[in-house]
Design a protein around this motif. Structure first.
Motif, short mmCIF file in Angstrom:
data_model
loop_
_atom_site.label_atom_id
_atom_site.label_comp_id
_atom_site.label_asym_id
_atom_site.label_seq_id
_atom_site.Cartn_x
_atom_site.Cartn_y
_atom_site.Cartn_z
N VAL A 1 16.06 -18.29 9.49
CA VAL A 1 14.59 -18.35 9.37
C VAL A 1 13.97 -17.24 10.21
O VAL A 1 13.04 -16.54 9.76
N SER A 2 14.46 -17.07 11.44
CA SER A 2 13.95 -16.02 12.31
C SER A 2 14.20 -14.65 11.69
O SER A 2 13.32 -13.77 11.74
N ASP A 3 15.38 -14.46 11.09
CA ASP A 3 15.69 -13.18 10.43
C ASP A 3 14.69 -12.90 9.30
O ASP A 3 14.19 -11.77 9.16
N ASN A 4 14.41 -13.90 8.49
CA ASN A 4 13.50 -13.71 7.35
C ASN A 4 12.08 -13.40 7.81
O ASN A 4 11.38 -12.58 7.21
N LEU A 5 11.64 -14.06 8.88
CA LEU A 5 10.31 -13.75 9.42
C LEU A 5 10.24 -12.30 9.91
O LEU A 5 9.26 -11.59 9.68
N ALA A 6 11.31 -11.88 10.60
CA ALA A 6 11.34 -10.50 11.10
C ALA A 6 11.32 -9.51 9.95
O ALA A 6 10.62 -8.48 10.00
N ARG A 7 12.09 -9.80 8.89
CA ARG A 7 12.10 -8.91 7.72
C ARG A 7 10.73 -8.87 7.06
O ARG A 7 10.28 -7.81 6.60
N ALA A 8 10.07 -10.02 6.99
CA ALA A 8 8.74 -10.07 6.37
C ALA A 8 7.76 -9.19 7.14
O ALA A 8 6.98 -8.44 6.55
N LEU A 9 7.81 -9.27 8.46
CA LEU A 9 6.90 -8.44 9.27
C LEU A 9 7.23 -6.95 9.13
O LEU A 9 6.33 -6.11 9.05
N ASP A 10 8.52 -6.64 9.12
CA ASP A 10 8.92 -5.23 9.02
C ASP A 10 8.54 -4.63 7.67
O ASP A 10 8.33 -3.41 7.56
N SER A 11 8.46 -5.48 6.65
CA SER A 11 8.19 -4.94 5.31
C SER A 11 6.69 -4.72 5.05
O SER A 11 6.32 -4.12 4.04
N VAL A 12 5.82 -5.19 5.94
CA VAL A 12 4.38 -5.03 5.75
C VAL A 12 3.98 -3.61 6.18
O VAL A 12 4.12 -3.26 7.36
N PRO A 13 3.49 -2.78 5.28
CA PRO A 13 3.09 -1.43 5.66
C PRO A 13 1.83 -1.44 6.54
O PRO A 13 1.07 -2.41 6.55
N GLN A 14 1.64 -0.37 7.27
CA GLN A 14 0.53 -0.29 8.22
C GLN A 14 -0.82 -0.43 7.54
O GLN A 14 -1.73 -1.08 8.08
N GLU A 15 -0.98 0.16 6.34
CA GLU A 15 -2.29 0.08 5.66
C GLU A 15 -2.67 -1.36 5.32
O GLU A 15 -3.85 -1.73 5.34
#
Length: 200
Positions: free
Chosen positions: A98-112
């Motif tokens: 679950v922690s891995d998936n949350l981290a991936r979700a945050l990393d995949s959000v572009p800055q814009e």
């Protein structure tokens, strides 16, 4: 004419009669007739030696039993302590995904999108969830394994690939594919990493 008066028993006779009265009912084998020879004294010494030997053996057995009881008690205390400390190991290992998936979700959000008013709340919610999860991990002694820039430690890291590099010493971790975690002093999950090697 006969004298009807019997003579008074002497002092020694009176003592003998008193002793006989006291000894009535005592078994014969316990009575000492005063005629013990040297062999009788030797038998007594042998009996005493045997009793001393038995007493020493009983003392040793008691000491061994106490030591074994102490060892069993210590083992049980350690088992109870370990059970309390590591009871959440299985659950923690499962929740790491679950922690891995949350981290991936945050990393995949572009800055814009992070700056977009429509998505700010969503990103903030995911970040808050990640922080809360990290806090819960900390409360249960679950900590992330440091990897980047460190030498490979086979006890905590699992090398997945080698990366040619001029900037790092061979065996240095230059990439982390999956974070590793410890639960107190035990490995919960090794970090999956890439290590530097000399360029071909």
């Amino acid at each position: 004419m006969t004298d009807t008066n019997k003579p008074e028993p002497s002092g020694s006779d009176a003592q003998d009669k008193a002793v006989e009265e006291e000894l009535k009912g005592v078994p014969e084998e316990f009575l000492d007739d005063g005629d013990e020879d040297q062999s009788g004294e030797g038998g007594l010494e042998e009996a005493l030696a045997g009793l001393r030997s038995d007493l020493e053996a009983a003392k040793q057995e008691t000491l061994y039993a106490k030591a074994e009881t102490q060892n069993v008690r210590r083992r049980m205390e350690k088992d109870v302590t370990d059970a309390r400390a590591y009871a959440a190991t299985g659950f923690a290992r499962d929740i790491l995904s679950v922690s891995d998936n949350l981290a991936r979700a945050l990393d995949s959000v572009p800055q814009e999108l992070r700056d977009d008013e429509k998505f700010k709340g969503l990103v903030a919610g995911i970040e808050a969830t990640q922080r809360e999860l990290d806090k819960v991990f900390g409360q249960h002694g679950i900590t992330r394994i440091a990897s980047m820039g460190l030498p490979l430690d086979p006890n905590q890291h699992q090398a997945m690939m080698e990366v040619p590099s001029d900037k790092h010493e061979p065996g240095t971790i230059v990439q982390e594919m999956q974070a590793g975690f410890m639960i107190k002093d035990r490995l919960l999950r090794p970090a999956m990493v890439g290590v530097a090697k000399k360029p071909d």
